[in-house]
Structures are given as C-alpha cells and as structure tokens.
Design an enzyme around this catalytic site. Structure first.
Site, PDB file in Angstrom:
ATOM      1  CG  ASP A 133      -0.262   0.113   2.536  1.00  0.00           C
ATOM      2  OD1 ASP A 133       0.538   1.049   2.719  1.00  0.00           O
ATOM      3  OD2 ASP A 133      -0.510  -0.738   3.437  1.00  0.00           O
ATOM      4  CB  ALA A 167       1.260  -0.166  14.861  1.00  0.00           C
ATOM      5  CB  CYS A 216       6.200  -6.014 -19.465  1.00  0.00           C
ATOM      6  SG  CYS A 216       6.037  -7.216 -20.800  1.00  0.00           S
ATOM      7  CG  HIS A 260       6.988  -8.296   0.084  1.00  0.00           C
ATOM      8  ND1 HIS A 260       6.442  -8.676   1.287  1.00  0.00           N
ATOM      9  CD2 HIS A 260       8.147  -8.992  -0.022  1.00  0.00           C
ATOM     10  CE1 HIS A 260       7.239  -9.550   1.889  1.00  0.00           C
ATOM     11  NE2 HIS A 260       8.283  -9.755   1.124  1.00  0.00           N
TER      12      HIS A 260
HETATM   13  P1  NAD Z   1       0.645 -11.027   8.438  1.00  0.00           P
HETATM   14  O1  NAD Z   1      -0.750 -10.928   7.938  1.00  0.00           O
HETATM   15  O2  NAD Z   1       1.360 -12.305   8.429  1.00  0.00           O
HETATM   16  O3  NAD Z   1       0.744 -10.505   9.939  1.00  0.00           O
HETATM   17  C1  NAD Z   1       0.243  -9.307  10.336  1.00  0.00           C
HETATM   18  C2  NAD Z   1       0.759  -8.984  11.726  1.00  0.00           C
HETATM   19  O4  NAD Z   1       0.189  -7.735  12.082  1.00  0.00           O
HETATM   20  C3  NAD Z   1       0.389  -9.978  12.813  1.00  0.00           C
HETATM   21  O5  NAD Z   1       1.544 -10.335  13.513  1.00  0.00           O
HETATM   22  C4  NAD Z   1      -0.560  -9.200  13.731  1.00  0.00           C
HETATM   23  O6  NAD Z   1      -0.375  -9.490  15.101  1.00  0.00           O
HETATM   24  C5  NAD Z   1      -0.145  -7.778  13.448  1.00  0.00           C
HETATM   25  N1  NAD Z   1      -1.168  -6.753  13.674  1.00  0.00           N
HETATM   26  C6  NAD Z   1      -2.518  -6.842  13.532  1.00  0.00           C
HETATM   27  N2  NAD Z   1      -3.107  -5.670  13.881  1.00  0.00           N
HETATM   28  C7  NAD Z   1      -2.096  -4.823  14.239  1.00  0.00           C
HETATM   29  C8  NAD Z   1      -2.031  -3.462  14.677  1.00  0.00           C
HETATM   30  N3  NAD Z   1      -3.138  -2.724  14.844  1.00  0.00           N
HETATM   31  N4  NAD Z   1      -0.811  -2.936  14.955  1.00  0.00           N
HETATM   32  C9  NAD Z   1       0.321  -3.659  14.809  1.00  0.00           C
HETATM   33  N5  NAD Z   1       0.314  -4.947  14.386  1.00  0.00           N
HETATM   34  C10 NAD Z   1      -0.868  -5.511  14.101  1.00  0.00           C
HETATM   35  O7  NAD Z   1       1.418  -9.929   7.612  1.00  0.00           O
HETATM   36  P2  NAD Z   1       2.911  -9.832   7.244  1.00  0.00           P
HETATM   37  O8  NAD Z   1       3.727 -10.528   8.302  1.00  0.00           O
HETATM   38  O9  NAD Z   1       3.150  -8.436   6.972  1.00  0.00           O
HETATM   39  O10 NAD Z   1       3.134 -10.690   5.916  1.00  0.00           O
HETATM   40  C11 NAD Z   1       2.181 -11.127   5.006  1.00  0.00           C
HETATM   41  C12 NAD Z   1       2.385 -10.580   3.593  1.00  0.00           C
HETATM   42  O11 NAD Z   1       1.167  -9.978   3.195  1.00  0.00           O
HETATM   43  C13 NAD Z   1       3.392  -9.498   3.471  1.00  0.00           C
HETATM   44  O12 NAD Z   1       4.262  -9.844   2.458  1.00  0.00           O
HETATM   45  C14 NAD Z   1       2.653  -8.257   3.024  1.00  0.00           C
HETATM   46  O13 NAD Z   1       3.272  -7.699   1.881  1.00  0.00           O
HETATM   47  C15 NAD Z   1       1.323  -8.735   2.550  1.00  0.00           C
HETATM   48  N6  NAD Z   1       0.186  -7.836   2.902  1.00  0.00           N
HETATM   49  C16 NAD Z   1       0.273  -6.484   2.689  1.00  0.00           C
HETATM   50  C17 NAD Z   1      -0.788  -5.651   3.032  1.00  0.00           C
HETATM   51  C18 NAD Z   1      -0.669  -4.166   2.775  1.00  0.00           C
HETATM   52  O14 NAD Z   1       0.068  -3.757   1.898  1.00  0.00           O
HETATM   53  N7  NAD Z   1      -1.365  -3.330   3.546  1.00  0.00           N
HETATM   54  C19 NAD Z   1      -1.942  -6.188   3.595  1.00  0.00           C
HETATM   55  C20 NAD Z   1      -2.010  -7.593   3.786  1.00  0.00           C
HETATM   56  C21 NAD Z   1      -0.926  -8.395   3.437  1.00  0.00           C
HETATM   57 ZN    ZN Z   2       6.785  -5.859 -22.600  1.00  0.00          ZN
END
Ligand code: NAD
Ligand code: ZN
Length: 243
Positions: free
Chosen positions: A97, A225, A120, A112
């Site tokens: 995001d 957070a 492409c 990521h």
């Molecule tokens: P994950 O879904 O595995 O874990 C999310 C973590 O966030 C958990 O440990 C949880 O305890 C914690 N969490 C939940 N609410 C929270 C809050 N309010 N404050 C702080 N922490 C909180 O996600 P991940 O470990 O980041 O990895 C999964 C993959 O999914 C990543 O590669 C990521 O790129 C992708 N992803 C990205 C987005 C985005 O861009 N917003 C959203 C979903 C998944």
């Molecule tokens: Zn191309």
C-alpha cells in the site's frame, strides 16, 4: 521508550499490521481467503500462469479497497522520525500500500512491490505507475507480453535485498512493526541485524501479539501500532538531534 542518540542508525521493518488500523486488513486478519482461495494461491506465479484475469481481479479489488484509506498515527510517527533522522532512518516495508508515502515518508523501500505499479511479464520495461482496475481483460504490453501487478508474489525474490542487507549491517537500532515473523526473508532481518558483528544492536517489536521470532527482540511493546508507536520516542530529544 526507545532512546535514539546522534550516532544511531535506525532500521524499521513494517508489515501488514501497521496498516490494519487504517482499514486494510492483514491476510490472516481477513481469514486468509479470497473467493474461497488461499491468498498464497492467488498471489503466485502459478496462479498468473493459470488464470491471469483472476489475479488481476484480486489486485483490482485491493486497488479499490485502498481508495479513501488514510495513514494512521503509526505511519505518521514514522514519517516524523524520518524528518528527525534523515538518512539515518531506513524504512523498509513489506506492504504494497502507499500509506507510508501518504503520511509523508519520502524514502520507503517496498521489498514486496507496490500495489499501484504494474510491469510487463516479458520485457524489461521498468515498472510504471498504474491506478487502473482490470476486471474483464488482462492488459498487454507493446512487446506482446502481459502486464502484471508489480508485486513480489509468494515464491518470488523480494526487491532491493542487497541494499537492505547493507542497511541491516550498519543499523544500531532495529524495529519491526506489525509483522508476524513467519514470512521470509523479512522474518530473518532481525537475526541479520544482530549477526553483523558490530557494536550491540537494540531490537524492538511493536504489535498486539508476540511475533514467531520473539526471542530475537530485546523488547516487545504489545499493543496496536497506531496507539503505541507514537509514544515510544522522546520527540523533544529527537528534535534536538534532527538533521
Ligand atoms: P501477516 O498478515 O502475516 O501478519 C500481520 C501482523 O500484524 C500480525 O503479527 C498481527 O499481530 C499484526 N497486527 C494486527 N493488527 C495490528 C495493529 N493494529 N498494529 C500492529 N500490528 C498488528 O502480515 P505480514 O507478516 O506483513 O506478511 C504477510 C504478507 O502480506 C506481506 O508480504 C505483506 O506484503 C502482505 N500484505 C500487505 C498488506 C498491505 O500492503 N497493507 C496487507 C495484507 C498483506
Ligand atoms: Zn513488454
């Protein structure tokens, strides 16, 4: 509280949890499923080869879900930290995001990829900005290849790992925020920061539950957070050392 001195270099790794309070669910929080598929099975090179339109429908849904979303106090605090520390802060996110940018962070490494970029799948044309949603066709490149999201899918190599490794080697403070500690290689960054044989590194985690790699953190600040991160720094001390 986390003390940051004039000679510290701070590495911050953020995960899906940092954006949860802005209304973008983590994969596990969302149940890990989309139309009955595991997210890992949609965000993958195999899914792209088998059904690229389905993959685009998934990312179009995520592009739409981002509309109107605003950064929360955790993103804002990290942008403020960048203002104070300048290039002594390295912000690396697993998120695709753009909430860190919306909060004012200028130098974000998206290991990521980015939700609002495409590239492409055949030629080496660089990734480009793309806000479009593709729900009934797969866009094509002039070279005949298919345009895909600029996202590092499960099973692909994350971006900018060399630069990240250099920063892990020289940081003196490592902080992970909202990441479960199970997705590699990001889950190994804390170990890499500690292993680099330099002066002792201080390591911190911020999130509502302990991550899988808890043992590698000196301190774990349990809480959302957006609520705990802004309170972890001595802002007046930081403004005194700001660049
Ligand atoms: P994950 O879904 O595995 O874990 C999310 C973590 O966030 C958990 O440990 C949880 O305890 C914690 N969490 C939940 N609410 C929270 C809050 N309010 N404050 C702080 N922490 C909180 O996600 P991940 O470990 O980041 O990895 C999964 C993959 O999914 C990543 O590669 C990521 O790129 C992708 N992803 C990205 C987005 C985005 O861009 N917003 C959203 C979903 C998944
Ligand atoms: Zn191309």
């Amino acid at each position: 509280m986390i003390d940051i001195g004039v000679s510290d270099r701070v590495f911050v790794l953020t995960g899906a949890g940092v954006s949860a309070e802005s209304g973008l669910p983590t994969f596990r929080g969302a149940g890990g499923l989309w139309r009955g598929y595991r997210v890992e099975d949609v965000a993958s090179p195999v899914a792209w080869a088998r059904d690229p339109l389905m993959v685009w429908q998934f990312y179009s849904m995520r592009r739409k879900a981002h509309r109107g979303k605003q950064p929360n106090p955790a993103h804002l605090a990290l942008a403020k930290l960048e203002k104070a520390l300048g290039e002594r802060l390295f912000l690396c996110t697993q998120n695709v995001d753009k909430l860190h940018e919306q909060a004012g962070s200028r130098r974000v490494v998206h290991m990521h990829g980015r939700l609002f970029q495409s590239r492409c799948d055949r030629c080496d044309r660089p990734p480009f900005d793309d806000e479009n949603c593709y729900e009934d066709h797969v866009p094509r490149c002039d070279c005949g290849g298919q345009i895909r999201p600029h996202i590092c899918w499960f099973g692909e190599m994350p971006y900018e790992l060399e630069r990240i490794a250099r920063e892990l080697e020289r940081c003196t403070v490592f902080m992970a925020v909202g990441t479960s500690g199970v997705v590699y290689p990001a889950a190994a960054f804390v170990a890499q920061a500690r292993a680099s044989g330099k002066q002792r590194v201080r390591t911190y985690y911020v999130g509502p539950e302990e991550p899988a790699n808890r043992a590698l953190f000196n301190e774990c600040f349990l809480g959302k957070a957006g609520e705990s991160l802004p309170r972890l720094f001595h802002w007046s001390q930081l403004s005194a050392i700001s660049v």
